[in-house]
Design a protein around this motif. Sequence first.
Motif, PDB file in Angstrom:
ATOM      1  N   UNK A  33       0.824  -1.211   0.000  1.00 32.14           N
ATOM      2  CA  UNK A  33       0.000   0.000   0.000  1.00 32.14           C
ATOM      3  C   UNK A  33       0.856   1.259   0.000  1.00 32.14           C
ATOM      4  N   UNK A  34       2.014   1.165   0.617  1.00 30.48           N
ATOM      5  CA  UNK A  34       2.912   2.322   0.613  1.00 30.48           C
ATOM      6  C   UNK A  34       3.504   2.539  -0.776  1.00 30.48           C
ATOM      7  N   UNK A  35       3.879   1.446  -1.437  1.00 30.30           N
ATOM      8  CA  UNK A  35       4.466   1.558  -2.772  1.00 30.30           C
ATOM      9  C   UNK A  35       3.418   1.952  -3.803  1.00 30.30           C
ATOM     10  N   UNK A  36       2.211   1.382  -3.653  1.00 36.79           N
ATOM     11  CA  UNK A  36       1.136   1.652  -4.607  1.00 36.79           C
ATOM     12  C   UNK A  36      -0.146   1.909  -3.822  1.00 36.79           C
ATOM     13  N   UNK A  37      -0.460   3.143  -3.517  1.00 41.26           N
ATOM     14  CA  UNK A  37      -1.668   3.454  -2.728  1.00 41.26           C
ATOM     15  C   UNK A  37      -2.952   2.899  -3.346  1.00 41.26           C
ATOM     16  N   UNK A  38      -2.942   2.674  -4.654  1.00 42.23           N
ATOM     17  CA  UNK A  38      -4.131   2.156  -5.322  1.00 42.23           C
ATOM     18  C   UNK A  38      -4.085   0.631  -5.468  1.00 42.23           C
ATOM     19  N   UNK A  39      -3.303  -0.033  -4.608  1.00 39.20           N
ATOM     20  CA  UNK A  39      -3.079  -1.462  -4.781  1.00 39.20           C
ATOM     21  C   UNK A  39      -4.383  -2.255  -4.725  1.00 39.20           C
ATOM     22  N   UNK A  40      -5.317  -1.895  -3.854  1.00 30.61           N
ATOM     23  CA  UNK A  40      -6.563  -2.659  -3.757  1.00 30.61           C
ATOM     24  C   UNK A  40      -7.421  -2.483  -5.003  1.00 30.61           C
ATOM     25  N   UNK A  41      -7.468  -1.266  -5.516  1.00 31.42           N
ATOM     26  CA  UNK A  41      -8.232  -1.032  -6.743  1.00 31.42           C
ATOM     27  C   UNK A  41      -7.612  -1.807  -7.912  1.00 31.42           C
ATOM     28  N   UNK A  42      -6.257  -1.759  -7.995  1.00 32.22           N
ATOM     29  CA  UNK A  42      -5.577  -2.501  -9.056  1.00 32.22           C
ATOM     30  C   UNK A  42      -5.780  -4.010  -8.884  1.00 32.22           C
ATOM     31  N   UNK A  43      -5.754  -4.446  -7.627  1.00 33.94           N
ATOM     32  CA  UNK A  43      -5.954  -5.858  -7.336  1.00 33.94           C
ATOM     33  C   UNK A  43      -7.347  -6.295  -7.773  1.00 33.94           C
ATOM     34  N   UNK A  44      -8.361  -5.487  -7.507  1.00 33.57           N
ATOM     35  CA  UNK A  44      -9.728  -5.819  -7.913  1.00 33.57           C
ATOM     36  C   UNK A  44      -9.830  -5.986  -9.422  1.00 33.57           C
ATOM     37  N   UNK A  45      -9.153  -5.106 -10.147  1.00 37.22           N
ATOM     38  CA  UNK A  45      -9.180  -5.204 -11.616  1.00 37.22           C
ATOM     39  C   UNK A  45      -8.517  -6.497 -12.071  1.00 37.22           C
ATOM     40  N   UNK A  46      -7.400  -6.832 -11.430  1.00 35.38           N
ATOM     41  CA  UNK A  46      -6.686  -8.058 -11.782  1.00 35.38           C
ATOM     42  C   UNK A  46      -7.520  -9.285 -11.471  1.00 35.38           C
ATOM     43  N   UNK A  47      -8.135  -9.307 -10.286  1.00 33.02           N
ATOM     44  CA  UNK A  47      -8.970 -10.443  -9.892  1.00 33.02           C
ATOM     45  C   UNK A  47     -10.133 -10.608 -10.863  1.00 33.02           C
ATOM     46  N   UNK A  48     -10.740  -9.506 -11.257  1.00 28.86           N
ATOM     47  CA  UNK A  48     -11.850  -9.561 -12.205  1.00 28.86           C
ATOM     48  C   UNK A  48     -11.399 -10.167 -13.531  1.00 28.86           C
ATOM     49  N   UNK A  49     -10.217  -9.766 -13.990  1.00 26.87           N
ATOM     50  CA  UNK A  49      -9.679 -10.308 -15.236  1.00 26.87           C
ATOM     51  C   UNK A  49      -9.396 -11.803 -15.100  1.00 26.87           C
ATOM     52  N   UNK A  50      -8.781 -12.195 -13.975  1.00 26.26           N
ATOM     53  CA  UNK A  50      -8.458 -13.603 -13.753  1.00 26.26           C
ATOM     54  C   UNK A  50      -9.725 -14.452 -13.648  1.00 26.26           C
ATOM     55  N   UNK A  51     -10.746 -13.928 -13.003  1.00 30.47           N
ATOM     56  CA  UNK A  51     -12.003 -14.664 -12.875  1.00 30.47           C
ATOM     57  C   UNK A  51     -12.654 -14.875 -14.228  1.00 30.47           C
ATOM     58  N   UNK A  52     -12.622 -13.850 -15.067  1.00 27.30           N
ATOM     59  CA  UNK A  52     -13.201 -13.984 -16.404  1.00 27.30           C
ATOM     60  C   UNK A  52     -12.395 -14.961 -17.248  1.00 27.30           C
ATOM     61  N   UNK A  53     -11.068 -14.926 -17.090  1.00 25.26           N
ATOM     62  CA  UNK A  53     -10.216 -15.870 -17.821  1.00 25.26           C
ATOM     63  C   UNK A  53     -10.499 -17.300 -17.384  1.00 25.26           C
ATOM     64  N   UNK A  54     -10.641 -17.488 -16.059  1.00 28.32           N
ATOM     65  CA  UNK A  54     -10.941 -18.816 -15.545  1.00 28.32           C
ATOM     66  C   UNK A  54     -12.308 -19.305 -16.034  1.00 28.32           C
ATOM     67  N   UNK A  55     -13.282 -18.408 -16.071  1.00 24.42           N
ATOM     68  CA  UNK A  55     -14.614 -18.778 -16.562  1.00 24.42           C
ATOM     69  C   UNK A  55     -14.542 -19.195 -18.034  1.00 24.42           C
ATOM     70  N   UNK A  56     -13.727 -18.492 -18.813  1.00 27.03           N
ATOM     71  CA  UNK A  56     -13.566 -18.830 -20.231  1.00 27.03           C
ATOM     72  C   UNK A  56     -12.936 -20.210 -20.392  1.00 27.03           C
ATOM     73  N   UNK A  57     -11.904 -20.481 -19.587  1.00 31.88           N
ATOM     74  CA  UNK A  57     -11.234 -21.778 -19.652  1.00 31.88           C
ATOM     75  C   UNK A  57     -12.200 -22.888 -19.257  1.00 31.88           C
TER      76      UNK A  57
END
Length: 440
Positions: free
Chosen positions: A203-227
Amino acid sequence: MLFDFKKHLDNTFLDLLQQKIGIAISGGVDSVVLAHLLHCCGAKISLLHCNFMLRGVASDGDQSFVKRLAEEFKVPFYTIEFNTKNYAEAHKMSIQVAARELRYRWFEQMADLYKLDVIVTAHHNDDNLETFIINLSRGTGLEGLTGIPKINNLFVRPLLPFSKQDIIDYAEKHQLQWREDASNAETKYLRNKIRHKIVPVLKELHPEVLENFNSTINFLQRSQAYIKDKVQQFRDVYFVYDSLTKGYKISIKALKQESFLDIVLFEILKEYGFTAWDDIQQLLDAQSGKKIYSPTYTLLKDRTDVLLYPSVQEGIPLKEIEGLDVEVVLPQGTLHFNELNFEKEQHSTHTIVVDKNRLKFPLSVRSWEIGDYFYPSGMKGKKKVGKYFKDEKFSLPQKEKTLLLCSNDEIIWIIGHRADQRFIATTETKHAIQITFTSI
């Protein structure tokens, strides 16, 4: 946060507020805020609290606190006390694993007892990030990086979009009280170490880490659903049910046409307990008869297909059989024994009639072994069971699943296939026993 919470419920959990909800509540800030939010939404809630008896008077204090909160909300309160240390020692597991096992089992019991539609837990965005880091550090497939599921059968997690700071800010704004678990500050546990030493740095290095993490998780979930969708399409076409083995035939040609064979093998076989992925991929080019085992399933190379079927327990003993009106349940079906007056030959694939006086009790059932022989009915002389299997063109799984009914060391019947001539009832038989096999 209340407005955003209601909006999230409307978008994600359409009928949650119309259901009977059990809240898993420890007394900490996360679960207290969850209870307050649902109470403000007019939900039909009950508070479920586990006292793990790990912190002495502090654990009892948590229990009393949650009881008072239930009284304030005027909602049902259910609690249970676990001797978690004894349970962990008895089952040779960590305290954390023991506590998880105990509480989830109890939650399911309470849902069944009180007709609760769902159990909600207070997992939030920071928990999701911690779980991601834990799975990443241990090594995992894509599914392990898709985060905590919003819904997992009975369990629902409506706070996942919200951060720990969101929760604390809400609690302070509404002047809520909660209990602090001192063990949460300790760093001897992996999750706590990640929570206190790694996440703050991120969080210190990237204050937006949770928002970025949510975007990544959403992408991974959609990729997993596609697979999963692609893998299901493969299963629908190339998993051919095999009634003989109660399993499936999978075309080797179809598998080899897959561009990402390793991924397809992992996705279609992981639910059957397999882990030796390199060996499985090599199995496709191995000689027929090569096998790979999981704890419960077998993979067999059989010419043009891979056979996937439940493993067979070998050497199945029978309880004593005295011959009259006996029924014996086997993995493949049921044997029925009935005494009768012999009139004429009544044999079929699944029924034989034997001379009771030629039997030596107790009888037994077992798998075949190399060197076994019998005297096939309708033939002269003896024949090795293995040669009989070969002549009848038994597949390897069929050989594994075939059982022998024996009297001492002598074979009475290759069950469901061929009787032994020595035991067959004749016109001279005075006491006959009809043995019928009903397959599953």
